[in-house]
Motif scaffolding. Sequence first.
Motif, PDB file in Angstrom:
ATOM      1  N   MET A  25       0.846  -1.184   0.000  1.00  0.00           N
ATOM      2  CA  MET A  25       0.000   0.000   0.000  1.00  0.00           C
ATOM      3  C   MET A  25       0.885   1.239   0.000  1.00  0.00           C
ATOM      4  SD  MET A  25      -3.452   1.095   0.529  1.00  0.00           S
ATOM      5  CE  MET A  25      -3.977  -0.559   0.604  1.00  0.00           C
ATOM      6  N   SER A  26       0.453   2.231  -0.742  1.00  0.00           N
ATOM      7  CA  SER A  26       1.202   3.470  -0.894  1.00  0.00           C
ATOM      8  C   SER A  26       1.314   4.227   0.425  1.00  0.00           C
ATOM      9  CB  SER A  26       0.492   4.350  -1.925  1.00  0.00           C
ATOM     10  OG  SER A  26       1.024   5.644  -1.925  1.00  0.00           O
ATOM     11  N   ARG A  27       2.452   4.857   0.646  1.00  0.00           N
ATOM     12  CA  ARG A  27       2.623   5.734   1.802  1.00  0.00           C
ATOM     13  C   ARG A  27       2.314   7.175   1.410  1.00  0.00           C
ATOM     14  NH1 ARG A  27       1.286   3.552   6.088  1.00  0.00           N
ATOM     15  NH2 ARG A  27       0.175   2.510   4.504  1.00  0.00           N
ATOM     16  N   ARG A  28       1.642   7.345   0.307  1.00  0.00           N
ATOM     17  CA  ARG A  28       1.140   8.670  -0.056  1.00  0.00           C
ATOM     18  C   ARG A  28      -0.071   8.960   0.815  1.00  0.00           C
ATOM     19  NH1 ARG A  28      -0.270   9.232  -6.105  1.00  0.00           N
ATOM     20  NH2 ARG A  28      -0.668  11.361  -5.403  1.00  0.00           N
ATOM     21  N   ALA A  29      -0.239  10.225   1.134  1.00  0.00           N
ATOM     22  CA  ALA A  29      -1.344  10.610   2.008  1.00  0.00           C
ATOM     23  C   ALA A  29      -2.251  11.630   1.340  1.00  0.00           C
ATOM     24  CB  ALA A  29      -0.806  11.178   3.313  1.00  0.00           C
ATOM     25  N   LEU A  30      -3.519  11.516   1.673  1.00  0.00           N
ATOM     26  CA  LEU A  30      -4.527  12.493   1.289  1.00  0.00           C
ATOM     27  C   LEU A  30      -5.096  13.082   2.567  1.00  0.00           C
ATOM     28  CD1 LEU A  30      -6.600  13.880  -0.631  1.00  0.00           C
ATOM     29  CD2 LEU A  30      -8.041  11.842  -0.287  1.00  0.00           C
ATOM     30  N   VAL A  31      -5.148  14.399   2.627  1.00  0.00           N
ATOM     31  CA  VAL A  31      -5.850  15.078   3.706  1.00  0.00           C
ATOM     32  C   VAL A  31      -7.027  15.795   3.049  1.00  0.00           C
ATOM     33  CG1 VAL A  31      -5.717  16.675   5.651  1.00  0.00           C
ATOM     34  CG2 VAL A  31      -3.660  15.430   4.922  1.00  0.00           C
ATOM     35  N   ALA A  32      -8.231  15.304   3.328  1.00  0.00           N
ATOM     36  CA  ALA A  32      -9.458  15.871   2.757  1.00  0.00           C
ATOM     37  C   ALA A  32     -10.247  16.539   3.886  1.00  0.00           C
ATOM     38  CB  ALA A  32     -10.288  14.769   2.105  1.00  0.00           C
ATOM     39  N   TYR A  33     -10.963  17.589   3.545  1.00  0.00           N
ATOM     40  CA  TYR A  33     -11.660  18.344   4.587  1.00  0.00           C
ATOM     41  C   TYR A  33     -12.961  18.943   4.057  1.00  0.00           C
ATOM     42  CZ  TYR A  33      -9.701  22.233   2.010  1.00  0.00           C
ATOM     43  OH  TYR A  33      -9.374  23.104   1.001  1.00  0.00           O
ATOM     44  N   GLY A  34     -13.877  19.160   4.987  1.00  0.00           N
ATOM     45  CA  GLY A  34     -15.097  19.907   4.721  1.00  0.00           C
ATOM     46  C   GLY A  34     -15.104  21.124   5.623  1.00  0.00           C
ATOM     47  N   THR A  35     -15.301  22.293   5.028  1.00  0.00           N
ATOM     48  CA  THR A  35     -15.243  23.529   5.816  1.00  0.00           C
ATOM     49  C   THR A  35     -16.181  24.565   5.225  1.00  0.00           C
ATOM     50  OG1 THR A  35     -13.714  25.092   6.848  1.00  0.00           O
ATOM     51  CG2 THR A  35     -13.343  24.602   4.522  1.00  0.00           C
ATOM     52  N   LYS A  36     -16.612  25.476   6.049  1.00  0.00           N
ATOM     53  CA  LYS A  36     -17.441  26.586   5.582  1.00  0.00           C
ATOM     54  C   LYS A  36     -16.681  27.899   5.675  1.00  0.00           C
ATOM     55  CE  LYS A  36     -21.991  28.647   6.331  1.00  0.00           C
ATOM     56  NZ  LYS A  36     -23.246  28.516   7.093  1.00  0.00           N
ATOM     57  N   ASN A  37     -15.918  28.050   6.746  1.00  0.00           N
ATOM     58  CA  ASN A  37     -15.214  29.317   6.977  1.00  0.00           C
ATOM     59  C   ASN A  37     -13.700  29.173   7.055  1.00  0.00           C
ATOM     60  OD1 ASN A  37     -17.292  31.429   7.143  1.00  0.00           O
ATOM     61  ND2 ASN A  37     -18.136  30.104   8.735  1.00  0.00           N
ATOM     62  N   GLY A  38     -13.172  28.028   6.659  1.00  0.00           N
ATOM     63  CA  GLY A  38     -11.734  27.877   6.519  1.00  0.00           C
ATOM     64  C   GLY A  38     -10.976  27.279   7.690  1.00  0.00           C
ATOM     65  N   SER A  39     -11.617  27.059   8.823  1.00  0.00           N
ATOM     66  CA  SER A  39     -10.912  26.528   9.980  1.00  0.00           C
ATOM     67  C   SER A  39     -10.367  25.127   9.712  1.00  0.00           C
ATOM     68  CB  SER A  39     -11.826  26.507  11.202  1.00  0.00           C
ATOM     69  OG  SER A  39     -11.149  25.991  12.316  1.00  0.00           O
ATOM     70  N   ALA A  40     -11.222  24.230   9.229  1.00  0.00           N
ATOM     71  CA  ALA A  40     -10.788  22.854   8.945  1.00  0.00           C
ATOM     72  C   ALA A  40      -9.752  22.832   7.823  1.00  0.00           C
ATOM     73  CB  ALA A  40     -11.984  21.971   8.597  1.00  0.00           C
ATOM     74  N   GLN A  41      -9.868  23.744   6.878  1.00  0.00           N
ATOM     75  CA  GLN A  41      -8.868  23.816   5.806  1.00  0.00           C
ATOM     76  C   GLN A  41      -7.500  24.152   6.376  1.00  0.00           C
ATOM     77  OE1 GLN A  41      -9.678  26.654   2.686  1.00  0.00           O
ATOM     78  NE2 GLN A  41      -7.721  26.262   1.675  1.00  0.00           N
ATOM     79  N   GLY A  42      -7.437  25.101   7.276  1.00  0.00           N
ATOM     80  CA  GLY A  42      -6.166  25.465   7.889  1.00  0.00           C
ATOM     81  C   GLY A  42      -5.550  24.305   8.662  1.00  0.00           C
ATOM     82  N   ILE A  43      -6.384  23.550   9.347  1.00  0.00           N
ATOM     83  CA  ILE A  43      -5.900  22.376  10.068  1.00  0.00           C
ATOM     84  C   ILE A  43      -5.395  21.334   9.075  1.00  0.00           C
ATOM     85  CG2 ILE A  43      -6.618  20.425  11.513  1.00  0.00           C
ATOM     86  CD1 ILE A  43      -8.533  22.461  12.928  1.00  0.00           C
ATOM     87  N   ALA A  44      -6.158  21.099   8.011  1.00  0.00           N
ATOM     88  CA  ALA A  44      -5.757  20.123   6.989  1.00  0.00           C
ATOM     89  C   ALA A  44      -4.416  20.506   6.371  1.00  0.00           C
ATOM     90  CB  ALA A  44      -6.840  20.015   5.916  1.00  0.00           C
ATOM     91  N   GLU A  45      -4.236  21.772   6.071  1.00  0.00           N
ATOM     92  CA  GLU A  45      -2.972  22.224   5.479  1.00  0.00           C
ATOM     93  C   GLU A  45      -1.810  22.045   6.453  1.00  0.00           C
ATOM     94  OE1 GLU A  45      -4.109  26.167   4.292  1.00  0.00           O
ATOM     95  OE2 GLU A  45      -4.969  25.453   2.404  1.00  0.00           O
ATOM     96  N   ALA A  46      -2.049  22.291   7.741  1.00  0.00           N
ATOM     97  CA  ALA A  46      -0.996  22.098   8.744  1.00  0.00           C
ATOM     98  C   ALA A  46      -0.637  20.615   8.867  1.00  0.00           C
ATOM     99  CB  ALA A  46      -1.449  22.655  10.094  1.00  0.00           C
ATOM    100  N   ILE A  47      -1.636  19.748   8.824  1.00  0.00           N
ATOM    101  CA  ILE A  47      -1.381  18.304   8.865  1.00  0.00           C
ATOM    102  C   ILE A  47      -0.574  17.895   7.642  1.00  0.00           C
ATOM    103  CG2 ILE A  47      -2.471  16.022   8.696  1.00  0.00           C
ATOM    104  CD1 ILE A  47      -4.812  17.282  10.382  1.00  0.00           C
ATOM    105  N   GLY A  48      -0.980  18.361   6.475  1.00  0.00           N
ATOM    106  CA  GLY A  48      -0.263  18.044   5.249  1.00  0.00           C
ATOM    107  C   GLY A  48       1.181  18.497   5.288  1.00  0.00           C
ATOM    108  N   ALA A  49       1.422  19.691   5.809  1.00  0.00           N
ATOM    109  CA  ALA A  49       2.789  20.207   5.906  1.00  0.00           C
ATOM    110  C   ALA A  49       3.633  19.349   6.844  1.00  0.00           C
ATOM    111  CB  ALA A  49       2.773  21.662   6.380  1.00  0.00           C
ATOM    112  N   THR A  50       3.055  18.941   7.961  1.00  0.00           N
ATOM    113  CA  THR A  50       3.794  18.101   8.906  1.00  0.00           C
ATOM    114  C   THR A  50       4.118  16.745   8.297  1.00  0.00           C
ATOM    115  OG1 THR A  50       2.814  19.210  10.818  1.00  0.00           O
ATOM    116  CG2 THR A  50       3.731  17.016  11.191  1.00  0.00           C
ATOM    117  N   LEU A  51       3.142  16.124   7.637  1.00  0.00           N
ATOM    118  CA  LEU A  51       3.402  14.837   6.989  1.00  0.00           C
ATOM    119  C   LEU A  51       4.528  14.981   5.971  1.00  0.00           C
ATOM    120  CD1 LEU A  51      -0.230  13.516   6.362  1.00  0.00           C
ATOM    121  CD2 LEU A  51       1.299  12.896   8.221  1.00  0.00           C
ATOM    122  N   GLY A  52       4.497  16.073   5.215  1.00  0.00           N
ATOM    123  CA  GLY A  52       5.533  16.318   4.213  1.00  0.00           C
ATOM    124  C   GLY A  52       6.919  16.438   4.812  1.00  0.00           C
TER     125      GLY A  52
END
Length: 166
Positions: free
Chosen positions: A1-28
């Motif tokens: 199985m691939s060690r590639r990661a997907l961080v997907a999010y649902g947001t209305k005002n951007g809070s979850a998006q910011g968290i998703a981007e921070a998670i993605g940056a850390t994984l990277g």
Amino acid sequence: MSRRALVAYGTKNGSAQGIAEAIGATLGTHGIETEVHPASEVKDVSPYGIVILGGALYAGRWHGDAVRFARRHRAALLDRDVWLFSSGPLDATATERDIPPVRGARRAATRLAARQHVTFGGRLETGARGRMARMIVKSGRGGDFRDFDRIAAWATRITQESCAEA
């Protein structure tokens, strides 16, 4: 199985998006090739061995895009390492204690055999969409309660668990 990661999010005002981007940056930073996308835009999860799905909380409900993502990709996600997060409380409670997942996130965690669900503090600031959101901000109860150190630590644990199993 691939060690590639997907961080997907649902947001209305951007809070979850910011968290998703921070998670993605850390994984990277830990060498995991990561993509971050709105849950509504993801058509295929097959390239990813790790999927992190997050949703903002509104009136005690997990964001609809996160719920639909979990439902739409359920069969494929059962063969992947899945973690879930919520973005919600507009206070410090998420850093003070574990907050159990709301119904939609709890169902997704069970149905997807998710490794873990965690709730992080949310963000609601001037310019928020929605009448209730604007009222919360106007009443002085808004702000940014996301703890990016805690978010990075959680993402680091995901990389450690994933690398240990690879």
